[in-house]
Design an enzyme around this catalytic site. Sequence first.
Site, PDB file in Angstrom:
ATOM      1  N   TYR A 200      35.617  46.554  32.519  1.00 32.16           N
ATOM      2  CA  TYR A 200      35.260  45.872  33.979  1.00 32.16           C
ATOM      3  C   TYR A 200      34.441  46.569  34.756  1.00 32.16           C
ATOM      4  O   TYR A 200      33.327  46.169  35.098  1.00 32.16           O
ATOM      5  CB  TYR A 200      36.638  45.428  34.564  1.00 32.16           C
ATOM      6  N   LYS A 204      30.563  45.772  35.483  1.00 33.45           N
ATOM      7  CA  LYS A 204      29.877  45.493  36.961  1.00 33.45           C
ATOM      8  C   LYS A 204      28.809  46.661  37.424  1.00 33.45           C
ATOM      9  O   LYS A 204      27.732  46.178  37.907  1.00 33.45           O
ATOM     10  CB  LYS A 204      31.006  45.571  37.901  1.00 33.45           C
TER      11      LYS A 204
HETATM   12  N1  LIG Z   1      38.562  39.312  43.194  1.00 38.76           N
HETATM   13  C1  LIG Z   1      38.471  40.541  43.685  1.00 38.76           C
HETATM   14  O1  LIG Z   1      39.202  41.147  44.336  1.00 38.76           O
HETATM   15  C2  LIG Z   1      37.005  41.038  43.517  1.00 38.76           C
HETATM   16  C3  LIG Z   1      35.969  40.510  42.816  1.00 38.76           C
HETATM   17  N2  LIG Z   1      34.705  40.840  42.862  1.00 38.76           N
HETATM   18  C4  LIG Z   1      33.705  39.847  42.209  1.00 38.76           C
HETATM   19  O2  LIG Z   1      33.570  38.676  42.666  1.00 38.76           O
HETATM   20  C5  LIG Z   1      33.132  37.493  41.670  1.00 38.76           C
HETATM   21  C6  LIG Z   1      34.218  36.422  41.764  1.00 38.76           C
HETATM   22  O3  LIG Z   1      35.679  37.227  41.570  1.00 38.76           O
HETATM   23  P1  LIG Z   1      36.929  36.180  41.733  1.00 38.76           P
HETATM   24  O4  LIG Z   1      36.611  35.017  42.439  1.00 38.76           O
HETATM   25  O5  LIG Z   1      37.807  36.877  42.105  1.00 38.76           O
HETATM   26  O6  LIG Z   1      37.172  35.694  40.072  1.00 38.76           O
HETATM   27  P2  LIG Z   1      37.603  34.251  39.720  1.00 38.76           P
HETATM   28  O7  LIG Z   1      37.769  34.396  38.092  1.00 38.76           O
HETATM   29  O8  LIG Z   1      38.286  33.651  40.503  1.00 38.76           O
HETATM   30  O9  LIG Z   1      36.061  33.672  39.484  1.00 38.76           O
HETATM   31  C7  LIG Z   1      35.205  33.806  38.546  1.00 38.76           C
HETATM   32  C8  LIG Z   1      34.564  32.329  38.264  1.00 38.76           C
HETATM   33  O10 LIG Z   1      33.378  32.833  37.289  1.00 38.76           O
HETATM   34  C9  LIG Z   1      33.440  31.662  36.329  1.00 38.76           C
HETATM   35  N3  LIG Z   1      32.945  32.153  35.018  1.00 38.76           N
HETATM   36  C10 LIG Z   1      33.702  33.274  34.093  1.00 38.76           C
HETATM   37  N4  LIG Z   1      33.062  33.384  32.872  1.00 38.76           N
HETATM   38  C11 LIG Z   1      31.923  32.467  33.113  1.00 38.76           C
HETATM   39  C12 LIG Z   1      30.870  32.165  32.306  1.00 38.76           C
HETATM   40  N5  LIG Z   1      30.595  32.632  31.003  1.00 38.76           N
HETATM   41  N6  LIG Z   1      29.887  31.311  32.475  1.00 38.76           N
HETATM   42  C13 LIG Z   1      30.040  30.459  33.884  1.00 38.76           C
HETATM   43  N7  LIG Z   1      31.052  30.837  34.821  1.00 38.76           N
HETATM   44  C14 LIG Z   1      31.721  32.013  34.346  1.00 38.76           C
HETATM   45  C15 LIG Z   1      35.077  31.482  36.169  1.00 38.76           C
HETATM   46  O11 LIG Z   1      35.016  30.062  35.572  1.00 38.76           O
HETATM   47  C16 LIG Z   1      35.420  31.571  37.471  1.00 38.76           C
HETATM   48  O12 LIG Z   1      35.457  30.478  38.200  1.00 38.76           O
HETATM   49  C17 LIG Z   1      33.162  38.449  40.329  1.00 38.76           C
HETATM   50  O13 LIG Z   1      31.850  38.854  40.077  1.00 38.76           O
HETATM   51  C18 LIG Z   1      34.106  39.711  40.664  1.00 38.76           C
HETATM   52  O14 LIG Z   1      33.696  40.955  39.831  1.00 38.76           O
HETATM   53  C19 LIG Z   1      34.376  41.736  43.534  1.00 38.76           C
HETATM   54  C20 LIG Z   1      35.333  42.446  44.327  1.00 38.76           C
HETATM   55  C21 LIG Z   1      36.693  42.265  44.351  1.00 38.76           C
HETATM   56  C1  LIG Z   2      51.854  47.339  39.099  1.00 39.19           C
HETATM   57  C2  LIG Z   2      51.828  48.235  40.325  1.00 39.19           C
HETATM   58  C3  LIG Z   2      50.948  49.402  39.877  1.00 39.19           C
HETATM   59  C4  LIG Z   2      50.694  47.396  41.499  1.00 39.19           C
HETATM   60  O1  LIG Z   2      50.860  48.407  42.503  1.00 39.19           O
HETATM   61  C5  LIG Z   2      49.448  47.119  40.715  1.00 39.19           C
HETATM   62  C6  LIG Z   2      48.463  46.869  41.673  1.00 39.19           C
HETATM   63  C7  LIG Z   2      47.188  46.267  40.956  1.00 39.19           C
HETATM   64  C8  LIG Z   2      47.390  45.006  40.076  1.00 39.19           C
HETATM   65  C9  LIG Z   2      46.073  46.084  41.958  1.00 39.19           C
HETATM   66  C10 LIG Z   2      45.803  47.476  42.695  1.00 39.19           C
HETATM   67  C11 LIG Z   2      44.277  47.801  43.064  1.00 39.19           C
HETATM   68  C12 LIG Z   2      43.497  46.369  42.547  1.00 39.19           C
HETATM   69  C13 LIG Z   2      42.136  46.188  42.170  1.00 39.19           C
HETATM   70  C14 LIG Z   2      41.384  46.487  43.311  1.00 39.19           C
HETATM   71  O2  LIG Z   2      41.618  45.848  44.411  1.00 39.19           O
HETATM   72  C15 LIG Z   2      39.879  46.634  43.039  1.00 39.19           C
HETATM   73  C16 LIG Z   2      39.267  45.496  42.241  1.00 39.19           C
HETATM   74  C17 LIG Z   2      38.212  44.955  42.625  1.00 39.19           C
HETATM   75  C18 LIG Z   2      37.485  43.904  41.625  1.00 39.19           C
HETATM   76  O3  LIG Z   2      36.367  43.694  41.503  1.00 39.19           O
HETATM   77  C19 LIG Z   2      38.470  43.088  40.963  1.00 39.19           C
HETATM   78  C20 LIG Z   2      39.879  43.208  41.130  1.00 39.19           C
HETATM   79  C21 LIG Z   2      40.098  44.720  41.313  1.00 39.19           C
HETATM   80  C22 LIG Z   2      40.057  45.485  40.085  1.00 39.19           C
HETATM   81  C23 LIG Z   2      41.662  44.810  41.616  1.00 39.19           C
HETATM   82  C24 LIG Z   2      42.540  44.151  40.673  1.00 39.19           C
HETATM   83  C25 LIG Z   2      44.145  44.574  40.925  1.00 39.19           C
HETATM   84  C26 LIG Z   2      44.249  45.589  41.343  1.00 39.19           C
HETATM   85  C27 LIG Z   2      44.339  46.793  40.115  1.00 39.19           C
END
Ligand SMILES: NC(=O)C1=CN([C@@H]2O[C@H](COP(=O)(O)OP(=O)(O)OC[C@H]3O[C@@H](n4cnc5c(N)ncnc54)[C@H](O)[C@@H]3O)[C@@H](O)[C@H]2O)C=CC1
Ligand SMILES: CC(C)[C@@H](O)CC[C@@H](C)[C@H]1CC[C@H]2[C@@H]3[C@H](O)CC4=CC(=O)CC[C@]4(C)[C@H]3CC[C@]12C
Length: 410
Positions: A200, A204
Site C-alpha cells: 500500500y 501510493k
Molecule cells: N482512509 C484514510 O484514512 C486515508 C485515505 N487516503 C486515500 O484517500 C483515497 C480514498 O480513500 P478512502 O475513501 O478511505 O477509501 P475507500 O475504499 O472508501 O474509497 C475508494 C474508492 O475507490 C473506488 N475504487 C477502488 N478501485 C477502483 C478502480 N479500480 N476503479 C475505480 N474506482 C475504484 C472504490 O470503489 C471506492 O469507492 C485513497 O486514495 C486513499 O489512499 C489517504 C490517507 C488516509
Molecule cells: C489492532 C491494533 C494494533 C489497532 O490499534 C490497529 C489500528 C490500525 C488498524 C490503524 C492504526 C493506524 C492506521 C493507518 C493510519 O491512519 C494511516 C493510513 C493511511 C492511509 O492512507 C490508509 C489508512 C491507514 C493505512 C490507516 C489504516 C488503519 C491503521 C493501520
Amino acid sequence: MGQEGGGASGRGRCVGRPAGAPKEDGPSGGQFEYLRTVAAGMADSTEVRELVYLVTGGCGFLGEHVVRMLLQREPRLLELRVFDLHLGAWLEELKTGPVQVTAIQGDVTQAHEVAAAVAGAHVVIHTAGLVDVFGRASPETIYEVNVQGTKNVIEACVQTGTRFLVYTSSMEVVGPNIKGHHFYRGNEDTPYEAVHRHPYPCSKAQAERLVLEANGRKVHGGLPLVTCALRPTGIYGEGHQIMRDFYHQGLRLGGRLFRTIPASVEHGRVYVGNVAWMHVLVARELQQRAALMGGQVYFCYDQSPYKSYEDFNMEFLGPCGLRLVETRPLVPYWLLMLLAALNALLQWLLRPLLLYAPLLNPYTLAVANTAFTVNTDKAQRHFGYEPLFSWEDSRTRTIRWVQAMEGSAR
Ligand SMILES: NC(=O)C1=CN([C@@H]2O[C@H](COP(=O)(O)OP(=O)(O)OC[C@H]3O[C@@H](n4cnc5c(N)ncnc54)[C@H](O)[C@@H]3O)[C@@H](O)[C@H]2O)C=CC1
Ligand SMILES: CC(C)[C@@H](O)CC[C@@H](C)[C@H]1CC[C@H]2[C@@H]3[C@H](O)CC4=CC(=O)CC[C@]4(C)[C@H]3CC[C@]12C
C-alpha cells in the site's frame, strides 16, 4: 516552479515491487445528516457555471464527501462526473440540483474507460484507490489500481487536454517507515527516511511521484498540465469503515476495547469534511496559482487533537457506550507481535477457503505503534486553507454518525 519539498516531500523508497487484487466494497454513503445538509445546501451563486469536474473514487468514504462538498462549495460547477467501480444509490438524490451529476461506473485500471470519463473535464480529483493494509487484496492489484490506475488518469489528462489534476496521496507515502522511526509534528519539508516494504505505501508513493513528475507536461492543445498531491493523515468521520469495525468489535466484547498501543504513541488524524474541503479549495486555487502550487504536496490537517490511534477513536466510541480497558496495554508488545504474526499465518492458510482479515496484523501493529503527527501551515500559506469544521464540530458529527449506526446495530 518552487519545490519547497526536499525532506518529507522527498523521494520515498520501496523495498520490493508491490502488486495487488480486487478491492472490497467501500462503505455505502448517504446516511449522514451533514452530507444530506450539504447536498440540500447546494451552491447557489451568481457565478457562471462553466466547469466540468471529475472525481474518481467518488463513491468511497472520502470521495462521497468530496462530491457533496463540490456541489455545495464550487459555484462554477456545470457538470460533476462521479467515476467509481461501485456506484452508490445515493447519487440519485444529487441529480435534482443545478449541477449536472453524471455517474460513471468504471475501472481506473482500464485506460479507455478513464479517457472517456476524463474527456472534456477541466479538473480531475483522483481519489480512487485500493486502501488495503489488511491483506484483502493481493499486492498485484494494489499496484494495478493505485499505480497503473494513476498512470491512466495522467495519460487521459494529457491526451484529452484536461489541465488540472489533484491526487489524493497519503501520509503513508512518508511514513511510518519500515524502521519504525517516529515522525513528530513534522511538515512537508521535514527530513525523514521514507522507506517502505508494504504494497500500500509503496503504491501510493509511486503514484504520487508519477503525479508530481507529470506537472508541466504539455496536454492536448499545448498548455501545461498542473498537478498537486494531498497527503491526509488518518481520516475519520461519517462513513469510516475502520471506525465501524472498532465499534462492532467493542459491541462483541461486551462494550470493551482492549488497549494494545501505549497512549503516548500519537497518530495524526483529520476529519473527512476538512479533507474534502481541502480538495475543493486546492482544485480551485490550482487554476489560479499554477506556478506556486504545481508539483507540490500538502499534508491534510485540522485541529483534531494528537492522541494514540485507539484513544482518538474513543473520542467517538466512548460517548456511544464503549470503554477502552486499562491505561496501558494489557499484553506485552512481544506477545502482540506474536498474535499479529499468527493472524498473518492464519490469513495465508485460510485464503483458499475464506478471507480472514483482522485489524491486527504485523503491519497495522507496527504503524499504530509508531508516532506520526504533522504540524504544518503550507496549505494555508499556498492557497489559504483553513479547516471548515472545528474539532468540536468534527467530533459531534462523527459521534452522531456512530450513534446512528448504534441504532441500526440493535
Ligand atoms: N482512509 C484514510 O484514512 C486515508 C485515505 N487516503 C486515500 O484517500 C483515497 C480514498 O480513500 P478512502 O475513501 O478511505 O477509501 P475507500 O475504499 O472508501 O474509497 C475508494 C474508492 O475507490 C473506488 N475504487 C477502488 N478501485 C477502483 C478502480 N479500480 N476503479 C475505480 N474506482 C475504484 C472504490 O470503489 C471506492 O469507492 C485513497 O486514495 C486513499 O489512499 C489517504 C490517507 C488516509
Ligand atoms: C489492532 C491494533 C494494533 C489497532 O490499534 C490497529 C489500528 C490500525 C488498524 C490503524 C492504526 C493506524 C492506521 C493507518 C493510519 O491512519 C494511516 C493510513 C493511511 C492511509 O492512507 C490508509 C489508512 C491507514 C493505512 C490507516 C489504516 C488503519 C491503521 C493501520
